[in-house]
Design a protein around this motif. Structure first.
Motif, short mmCIF file in Angstrom:
data_model
loop_
_atom_site.label_atom_id
_atom_site.label_comp_id
_atom_site.label_asym_id
_atom_site.label_seq_id
_atom_site.Cartn_x
_atom_site.Cartn_y
_atom_site.Cartn_z
N VAL A 196 3.00 10.10 -12.60
CA VAL A 196 3.95 9.38 -13.14
C VAL A 196 5.08 8.49 -12.67
O VAL A 196 5.37 7.69 -12.74
CB VAL A 196 4.43 9.94 -14.46
CG1 VAL A 196 5.64 9.41 -15.12
CG2 VAL A 196 3.62 10.66 -15.42
N TYR A 197 5.16 9.28 -11.37
CA TYR A 197 6.17 8.70 -10.14
C TYR A 197 6.02 7.11 -9.79
O TYR A 197 6.87 6.37 -9.93
CB TYR A 197 6.34 9.52 -9.12
CG TYR A 197 7.16 9.06 -8.06
CD1 TYR A 197 8.56 8.69 -8.08
CD2 TYR A 197 6.67 8.70 -6.69
CE1 TYR A 197 9.09 8.43 -7.13
CE2 TYR A 197 7.56 8.27 -5.74
CZ TYR A 197 8.65 8.24 -5.90
OH TYR A 197 9.57 7.57 -4.89
N PRO A 198 4.65 6.96 -9.55
CA PRO A 198 4.47 5.29 -9.02
C PRO A 198 4.59 4.39 -10.31
O PRO A 198 5.04 3.46 -10.21
CB PRO A 198 3.17 5.48 -8.42
CG PRO A 198 2.40 6.82 -8.76
CD PRO A 198 3.60 7.68 -9.18
N VAL A 199 4.18 5.02 -11.51
CA VAL A 199 4.46 4.10 -12.79
C VAL A 199 6.03 3.82 -13.06
O VAL A 199 6.28 2.66 -13.34
CB VAL A 199 3.99 4.96 -13.98
CG1 VAL A 199 4.23 4.03 -15.26
CG2 VAL A 199 2.16 5.40 -13.76
N ILE A 200 6.85 4.87 -12.67
CA ILE A 200 8.19 4.74 -12.83
C ILE A 200 8.94 3.66 -11.94
O ILE A 200 9.51 2.83 -12.12
CB ILE A 200 9.01 6.12 -12.72
CG1 ILE A 200 8.56 6.93 -13.93
CG2 ILE A 200 10.45 5.87 -12.50
CD1 ILE A 200 9.40 8.45 -13.75
N ARG A 201 8.28 3.79 -10.58
CA ARG A 201 8.51 2.83 -9.62
C ARG A 201 8.14 1.57 -9.87
O ARG A 201 8.95 0.56 -9.83
CB ARG A 201 7.82 3.32 -8.16
CG ARG A 201 8.69 4.53 -7.60
CD ARG A 201 10.12 4.13 -7.05
NE ARG A 201 10.71 5.12 -6.35
CZ ARG A 201 11.70 4.92 -5.51
NH1 ARG A 201 12.72 3.95 -5.91
NH2 ARG A 201 12.30 5.96 -4.98
N LEU A 202 6.91 1.32 -10.60
CA LEU A 202 6.58 -0.04 -10.81
C LEU A 202 7.43 -0.35 -11.95
O LEU A 202 7.93 -1.78 -12.14
CB LEU A 202 4.96 0.24 -11.44
CG LEU A 202 4.51 -0.99 -11.98
CD1 LEU A 202 4.61 -2.27 -11.12
CD2 LEU A 202 3.09 -0.86 -12.70
#
Length: 247
Positions: A224-230
């Motif tokens: 979920v972390y890269p989705v949050i960054r996106l």
């Protein structure tokens, strides 16, 4: 095959909006978003969780209480005070309902900066809404199942949010490993999190509750972390300076 694909899609979409919107946003305020996106994610959370939908505000209060009272009799979902996982799930349900219906007096510190959409929550949490979702799930399983035993998936579909919560709140407070010595029983349940979208790194989370990245070691991948960054890059959400530093 269609039923299995639907089950997997339901598992991960329901879990994503739980960890992204109800957990990291509502409970911990790990990032901010405007009213349009907040209500968009309200709707997405409802559509993905269906019959097991939980109010983000009530969930946020309950989860904040979990962090404040971990492993005590005031903890809404501690395995310390239940004989088995089903007893803990029922105890959690009672906590949630008392918060949602206003029957429980909640300290002011647990109610600050919560997302609210009272009308939507009332409709989404109604018996009619939940029964309609049960009818949808049952119809899908009956129509597309190649064998009778696919009906065994129905209880999980209907109470999927409860199953997600039970896995972490029961097993991650009993088993696993720790990266940080804490004054509670929170463990990292899985070395490589593939089923829980970062939620199983529970010891890490209790160390830094507002962090947008639940993984801390090289093998602890929080998808979920890269989705949050996106979402941050797309300006759907806004990360605080402290949140970026804790990631």
């Amino acid at each position: 095959m269609a039923v299995l694909l639907f089950f997997v899609a339901l598992w991960y979409t329901s879990l994503f909006f739980q960890t992204f919107f109800q957990h990291r946003y509502a409970a911990h305020g790990a990032f901010k978003m405007n009213r349009f996106w907040e209500r968009t994610f309200y709707i997405c959370t409802y559509l993905s969780q269906g019959s097991s939908y939980m109010s983000p505000a009530a969930y946020g209060i309950m989860h904040r209480m979990h962090h404040a009272y971990t492993d005590t009799d005031k903890d809404p979902h501690s395995p310390q005070f239940s004989k088995n996982i089903f007893g803990m799930m029922w105890r959690t349900r009672q906590f949630y309902l008392n918060i949602f219906t206003g029957k429980m007096q909640v300290e002011e510190r647990f109610t600050k900066n919560l997302p609210h959409w009272h009308t939507f929550d009332k409709l989404a949490s109604s018996s009619i809404s939940r029964l309609l979702w049960v009818a949808v799930y049952t119809s899908i399983v009956i129509i597309f199942s190649p064998a009778w035993w696919f009906l065994l998936l129905l209880p999980v579909m209907i109470a999927m949010g409860a199953f997600h919560g039970a896995i972490i709140n029961w097993f991650a407070h009993k088993y696993g490993y720790v990266n940080f010595k804490l004054k509670n029983t929170a463990h990292n349940l899985l070395t490589v999190d593939v089923l829980m979208l970062g939620e199983s790194y529970h010891n890490n989370h209790h160390k830094n509750p507002a962090s947008i990245n639940f993984g801390k070691r090289w093998h602890e991948i929080d998808p979920v972390y890269p989705v949050i960054r996106l979402f941050s890059w797309l300006r759907i959400i806004k990360l605080s300076t402290q949140t970026k530093a804790d990631a």
